[in-house]
Write a protein that holds these residues in place. Sequence first.
Motif, PDB file in Angstrom:
ATOM      1  N   GLY A   1      16.457  -0.115   3.380  1.00 44.34           N
ATOM      2  CA  GLY A   1      17.300  -1.300   3.537  1.00 44.34           C
ATOM      3  C   GLY A   1      16.581  -2.316   4.405  1.00 44.34           C
ATOM      4  N   SER A   2      17.141  -2.610   5.567  1.00 44.04           N
ATOM      5  CA  SER A   2      16.526  -3.599   6.460  1.00 44.04           C
ATOM      6  C   SER A   2      16.007  -2.976   7.755  1.00 44.04           C
ATOM      7  N   ALA A   3      15.906  -1.644   7.793  1.00 45.23           N
ATOM      8  CA  ALA A   3      15.438  -0.964   9.005  1.00 45.23           C
ATOM      9  C   ALA A   3      14.551   0.221   8.636  1.00 45.23           C
ATOM     10  N   TYR A   4      13.788   0.694   9.604  1.00 48.12           N
ATOM     11  CA  TYR A   4      12.903   1.836   9.393  1.00 48.12           C
ATOM     12  C   TYR A   4      13.585   3.135   9.803  1.00 48.12           C
ATOM     13  N   ALA A   5      13.415   4.150   8.960  1.00 49.21           N
ATOM     14  CA  ALA A   5      13.912   5.491   9.250  1.00 49.21           C
ATOM     15  C   ALA A   5      12.717   6.374   9.553  1.00 49.21           C
ATOM     16  N   THR A   6      12.867   7.299  10.464  1.00 50.57           N
ATOM     17  CA  THR A   6      11.785   8.217  10.800  1.00 50.57           C
ATOM     18  C   THR A   6      11.504   9.118   9.614  1.00 50.57           C
ATOM     19  N   VAL A   7      10.224   9.155   9.224  1.00 45.43           N
ATOM     20  CA  VAL A   7       9.783  10.003   8.129  1.00 45.43           C
ATOM     21  C   VAL A   7       9.183  11.278   8.704  1.00 45.43           C
ATOM     22  N   ALA A   8       8.374  11.129   9.748  1.00 43.34           N
ATOM     23  CA  ALA A   8       7.718  12.296  10.345  1.00 43.34           C
ATOM     24  C   ALA A   8       7.231  11.968  11.741  1.00 43.34           C
TER      25      ALA A   8
ATOM     26  N   ARG B   1       4.140  18.159  14.568  1.00 47.71           N
ATOM     27  CA  ARG B   1       5.325  19.015  14.651  1.00 47.71           C
ATOM     28  C   ARG B   1       5.478  19.788  13.345  1.00 47.71           C
ATOM     29  N   ALA B   2       4.424  20.472  12.941  1.00 46.27           N
ATOM     30  CA  ALA B   2       4.402  21.371  11.789  1.00 46.27           C
ATOM     31  C   ALA B   2       4.576  20.692  10.442  1.00 46.27           C
ATOM     32  N   GLN B   3       4.276  19.400  10.343  1.00 46.91           N
ATOM     33  CA  GLN B   3       4.300  18.757   9.040  1.00 46.91           C
ATOM     34  C   GLN B   3       3.345  17.583   9.024  1.00 46.91           C
ATOM     35  N   ARG B   4       2.852  17.266   7.862  1.00 49.08           N
ATOM     36  CA  ARG B   4       1.944  16.135   7.684  1.00 49.08           C
ATOM     37  C   ARG B   4       2.724  15.026   6.994  1.00 49.08           C
ATOM     38  N   PRO B   5       2.669  13.797   7.514  1.00 46.77           N
ATOM     39  CA  PRO B   5       3.447  12.710   6.924  1.00 46.77           C
ATOM     40  C   PRO B   5       2.874  12.227   5.605  1.00 46.77           C
ATOM     41  N   ASP B   6       3.746  11.713   4.752  1.00 51.07           N
ATOM     42  CA  ASP B   6       3.321  11.047   3.529  1.00 51.07           C
ATOM     43  C   ASP B   6       2.966   9.620   3.915  1.00 51.07           C
ATOM     44  N   PRO B   7       1.718   9.188   3.713  1.00 52.56           N
ATOM     45  CA  PRO B   7       1.319   7.852   4.134  1.00 52.56           C
ATOM     46  C   PRO B   7       1.879   6.738   3.284  1.00 52.56           C
ATOM     47  N   GLY B   8       2.576   7.063   2.196  1.00 49.24           N
ATOM     48  CA  GLY B   8       3.099   6.036   1.321  1.00 49.24           C
ATOM     49  C   GLY B   8       2.046   5.582   0.343  1.00 49.24           C
ATOM     50  N   PRO B   9       2.346   4.571  -0.436  1.00 51.03           N
ATOM     51  CA  PRO B   9       1.392   4.125  -1.444  1.00 51.03           C
ATOM     52  C   PRO B   9       0.180   3.469  -0.808  1.00 51.03           C
ATOM     53  N   ALA B  10      -0.970   3.684  -1.428  1.00 48.65           N
ATOM     54  CA  ALA B  10      -2.214   3.068  -0.931  1.00 48.65           C
ATOM     55  C   ALA B  10      -2.278   1.634  -1.394  1.00 48.65           C
ATOM     56  N   HIS B  11      -2.681   0.764  -0.508  1.00 49.70           N
ATOM     57  CA  HIS B  11      -2.845  -0.650  -0.845  1.00 49.70           C
ATOM     58  C   HIS B  11      -4.297  -1.008  -0.603  1.00 49.70           C
ATOM     59  N   GLY B  12      -4.923  -1.485  -1.603  1.00 49.57           N
ATOM     60  CA  GLY B  12      -6.314  -1.865  -1.466  1.00 49.57           C
ATOM     61  C   GLY B  12      -6.714  -2.733  -2.635  1.00 49.57           C
ATOM     62  N   PRO B  13      -7.979  -3.142  -2.665  1.00 48.39           N
ATOM     63  CA  PRO B  13      -8.422  -4.011  -3.756  1.00 48.39           C
ATOM     64  C   PRO B  13      -8.387  -3.252  -5.084  1.00 48.39           C
TER      65      PRO B  13
ATOM     66  N   GLY C   1       6.711  -1.414   3.462  1.00 54.84           N
ATOM     67  CA  GLY C   1       7.439  -0.191   3.161  1.00 54.84           C
ATOM     68  C   GLY C   1       7.229   0.976   4.103  1.00 54.84           C
ATOM     69  N   HIS C   2       6.035   1.104   4.655  1.00 52.11           N
ATOM     70  CA  HIS C   2       5.732   2.238   5.539  1.00 52.11           C
ATOM     71  C   HIS C   2       5.048   1.731   6.798  1.00 52.11           C
ATOM     72  N   LEU C   3       5.304   2.408   7.891  1.00 50.27           N
ATOM     73  CA  LEU C   3       4.753   1.987   9.176  1.00 50.27           C
ATOM     74  C   LEU C   3       4.370   3.209   9.989  1.00 50.27           C
TER      75      LEU C   3
END
Length: 64
Positions: free
Chosen positions: A37-44, A48-60, A17-19
């Motif tokens: 969908g089937s492609a990646y869109a730029t999130v951040a 450049r004056a913003q901090r990206p959302d890392p998406g959901p955490a995946h771990g044990p 989901g996130h890259l």
Amino acid sequence: MTDRITRLVLYAEAGIGHLWRLDREPAPHLWVGALEGSAYATVARPGRAQRPDPGPAHGPARPR
């Protein structure tokens, strides 16, 4: 074969989901994408004056 393109296609097919990608040219910068969908869109583009959302955490799972 370009890893920058091939890897995006393989990750999208796997449903990742996130890259985050560090590009070194023309100057080092971080690119953050989200699968739409089937492609990646730029999130951040951090730095450049913003901090990206890392998406959901995946771990044990934590024991209860």
